[in-house]
Design a protein around this motif. Structure first.
Motif, PDB file in Angstrom:
ATOM      1  N   UNK A  23      42.326  32.089  46.341  1.00 47.81           N
ATOM      2  CA  UNK A  23      41.494  33.060  47.052  1.00 47.81           C
ATOM      3  C   UNK A  23      40.160  32.464  47.506  1.00 47.81           C
ATOM      4  N   UNK A  24      39.483  31.734  46.632  1.00 45.53           N
ATOM      5  CA  UNK A  24      38.152  31.235  46.959  1.00 45.53           C
ATOM      6  C   UNK A  24      38.184  29.959  47.796  1.00 45.53           C
ATOM      7  N   UNK A  25      39.132  29.073  47.540  1.00 42.04           N
ATOM      8  CA  UNK A  25      39.159  27.807  48.269  1.00 42.04           C
ATOM      9  C   UNK A  25      40.075  27.854  49.487  1.00 42.04           C
ATOM     10  N   UNK A  26      41.257  28.472  49.343  1.00 40.60           N
ATOM     11  CA  UNK A  26      42.179  28.526  50.476  1.00 40.60           C
ATOM     12  C   UNK A  26      42.013  29.774  51.331  1.00 40.60           C
ATOM     13  N   UNK A  27      41.298  30.783  50.829  1.00 42.10           N
ATOM     14  CA  UNK A  27      41.048  31.984  51.620  1.00 42.10           C
ATOM     15  C   UNK A  27      42.180  33.004  51.615  1.00 42.10           C
ATOM     16  N   UNK A  28      43.102  32.894  50.653  1.00 38.27           N
ATOM     17  CA  UNK A  28      44.173  33.877  50.533  1.00 38.27           C
ATOM     18  C   UNK A  28      43.596  35.200  50.046  1.00 38.27           C
ATOM     19  N   UNK A  29      44.367  36.264  50.214  1.00 33.69           N
ATOM     20  CA  UNK A  29      43.961  37.566  49.693  1.00 33.69           C
ATOM     21  C   UNK A  29      44.812  37.926  48.475  1.00 33.69           C
ATOM     22  N   UNK A  30      44.198  38.600  47.532  1.00 30.60           N
ATOM     23  CA  UNK A  30      44.910  39.099  46.354  1.00 30.60           C
ATOM     24  C   UNK A  30      45.816  40.241  46.783  1.00 30.60           C
ATOM     25  N   UNK A  31      47.072  40.194  46.377  1.00 31.53           N
ATOM     26  CA  UNK A  31      48.022  41.265  46.703  1.00 31.53           C
ATOM     27  C   UNK A  31      48.302  42.142  45.485  1.00 31.53           C
ATOM     28  N   UNK A  32      48.668  41.510  44.364  1.00 31.48           N
ATOM     29  CA  UNK A  32      48.996  42.252  43.140  1.00 31.48           C
ATOM     30  C   UNK A  32      48.424  41.514  41.943  1.00 31.48           C
ATOM     31  N   UNK A  33      47.934  42.277  40.984  1.00 31.15           N
ATOM     32  CA  UNK A  33      47.517  41.716  39.699  1.00 31.15           C
ATOM     33  C   UNK A  33      47.791  42.783  38.655  1.00 31.15           C
ATOM     34  N   UNK A  34      48.999  42.721  38.090  1.00 36.62           N
ATOM     35  CA  UNK A  34      49.469  43.754  37.175  1.00 36.62           C
ATOM     36  C   UNK A  34      49.930  43.104  35.879  1.00 36.62           C
ATOM     37  N   UNK A  35      49.441  43.604  34.759  1.00 37.23           N
ATOM     38  CA  UNK A  35      49.889  43.132  33.456  1.00 37.23           C
ATOM     39  C   UNK A  35      50.768  44.210  32.840  1.00 37.23           C
ATOM     40  N   UNK A  36      51.951  43.789  32.393  1.00 39.59           N
ATOM     41  CA  UNK A  36      52.926  44.723  31.821  1.00 39.59           C
ATOM     42  C   UNK A  36      52.990  44.487  30.315  1.00 39.59           C
ATOM     43  N   UNK A  37      52.337  45.366  29.555  1.00 42.83           N
ATOM     44  CA  UNK A  37      52.272  45.185  28.099  1.00 42.83           C
ATOM     45  C   UNK A  37      53.648  45.277  27.445  1.00 42.83           C
ATOM     46  N   UNK A  38      54.538  46.074  28.022  1.00 43.79           N
ATOM     47  CA  UNK A  38      55.887  46.229  27.459  1.00 43.79           C
ATOM     48  C   UNK A  38      56.718  44.950  27.567  1.00 43.79           C
ATOM     49  N   UNK A  39      56.264  44.008  28.375  1.00 44.89           N
ATOM     50  CA  UNK A  39      56.982  42.744  28.555  1.00 44.89           C
ATOM     51  C   UNK A  39      56.155  41.574  28.003  1.00 44.89           C
ATOM     52  N   UNK A  40      55.481  41.801  26.868  1.00 41.06           N
ATOM     53  CA  UNK A  40      54.700  40.741  26.243  1.00 41.06           C
ATOM     54  C   UNK A  40      53.493  40.326  27.052  1.00 41.06           C
ATOM     55  N   UNK A  41      52.877  41.303  27.739  1.00 39.12           N
ATOM     56  CA  UNK A  41      51.713  41.069  28.596  1.00 39.12           C
ATOM     57  C   UNK A  41      52.023  40.139  29.771  1.00 39.12           C
ATOM     58  N   UNK A  42      53.246  40.268  30.284  1.00 37.94           N
ATOM     59  CA  UNK A  42      53.627  39.540  31.494  1.00 37.94           C
ATOM     60  C   UNK A  42      52.688  39.942  32.626  1.00 37.94           C
ATOM     61  N   UNK A  43      52.197  38.959  33.357  1.00 43.20           N
ATOM     62  CA  UNK A  43      51.263  39.219  34.459  1.00 43.20           C
ATOM     63  C   UNK A  43      51.919  38.880  35.790  1.00 43.20           C
ATOM     64  N   UNK A  44      52.050  39.886  36.644  1.00 49.77           N
ATOM     65  CA  UNK A  44      52.572  39.722  38.002  1.00 49.77           C
ATOM     66  C   UNK A  44      51.367  39.556  38.912  1.00 49.77           C
ATOM     67  N   UNK A  45      51.165  38.329  39.396  1.00 46.38           N
ATOM     68  CA  UNK A  45      49.984  37.989  40.180  1.00 46.38           C
ATOM     69  C   UNK A  45      50.446  37.400  41.501  1.00 46.38           C
ATOM     70  N   UNK A  46      50.101  38.059  42.609  1.00 51.02           N
ATOM     71  CA  UNK A  46      50.508  37.551  43.917  1.00 51.02           C
ATOM     72  C   UNK A  46      49.305  37.458  44.851  1.00 51.02           C
ATOM     73  N   UNK A  47      49.381  36.465  45.738  1.00 53.01           N
ATOM     74  CA  UNK A  47      48.372  36.245  46.776  1.00 53.01           C
ATOM     75  C   UNK A  47      49.103  35.972  48.075  1.00 53.01           C
TER      76      UNK A  47
END
Length: 138
Positions: A23-47
C-alpha cells in the motif's frame, strides 16, 4: 464453467509488513482485512491495483501445522527468500518514470529498466522475496 480470476495468493513472511509495502510503496489499495477467530485467527488480507477492482492479491502468511508441517513451511520460506516462489507481472505506461517513483518510495530493484524485444521492463522484490516485474509495451 470458470468465469473470472478474482484473487491471486502471494505467500508473505509478515502480513503487516507486506500490507505496508504493497500500500505505501507500490500504491495498492486495501481491499479486505478480516480475522476469523473460529479458524485460529486466520487473517484474510487482500490488496489491489487502484482502478482494477476485479483482481486482488491475497497476502497469505505461510501456515504451519496442520496445513503444513514445520519442514514444509521452512522449505516454502527458503524458496521465498531466494525469489523462487513465483512472481507477479504488472504493466506501466512509463517504466523509467515508475522506476524512479518506486525507487523514491524505497522499493529495491534487482534490475533497472532495460529495453527488451518485448518492451521495457524492470524487476524488484517484496520484503518476503517475491519476484515482480513491471513492463512497458509501447
Amino acid at each position: 464453467m470458470l468465469k473470472q480470476l478474482t484473487n491471486v495468493q502471494v505467500w508473505v513472511h509478515d502480513q503487516d509488513e507486506a500490507l505496508a509495502f504493497y500500500t505505501e510503496k507500490l500504491g495498492f489499495e486495501l481491499r479486505d482485512d478480516v480475522t476469523v477467530s473460529e479458524m485460529g485467527n486466520f487473517r484474510w488480507l487482500t490488496v489491489g491495483v487502484p482502478g482494477q477492482p476485479d483482481v486482488a492479491l491475497a497476502l497469505m502468511a505461510v501456515p504451519g501445522p496442520p496445513v503444513f508441517d514445520d519442514e514444509t513451511r521452512g522449505q516454502i520460506m527458503a524458496l521465498m527468500a531466494k525469489g523462487a516462489a513465483g512472481g507477479l507481472f504488472f504493466t506501466t505506461d512509463d517504466c523509467r518514470a515508475s522506476y524512479e517513483e518506486l525507487s523514491g518510495r524505497g522499493v529495491e530493484f534487482q534490475q533497472e529498466p532495460t529495453e527488451q524485444p518485448y518492451g521495457i521492463d524492470a524487476g524488484f522484490r517484496d520484503p518476503s522475496g517475491n519476484q515482480m516485474r513491471m513492463l512497458q509495451t509501447s
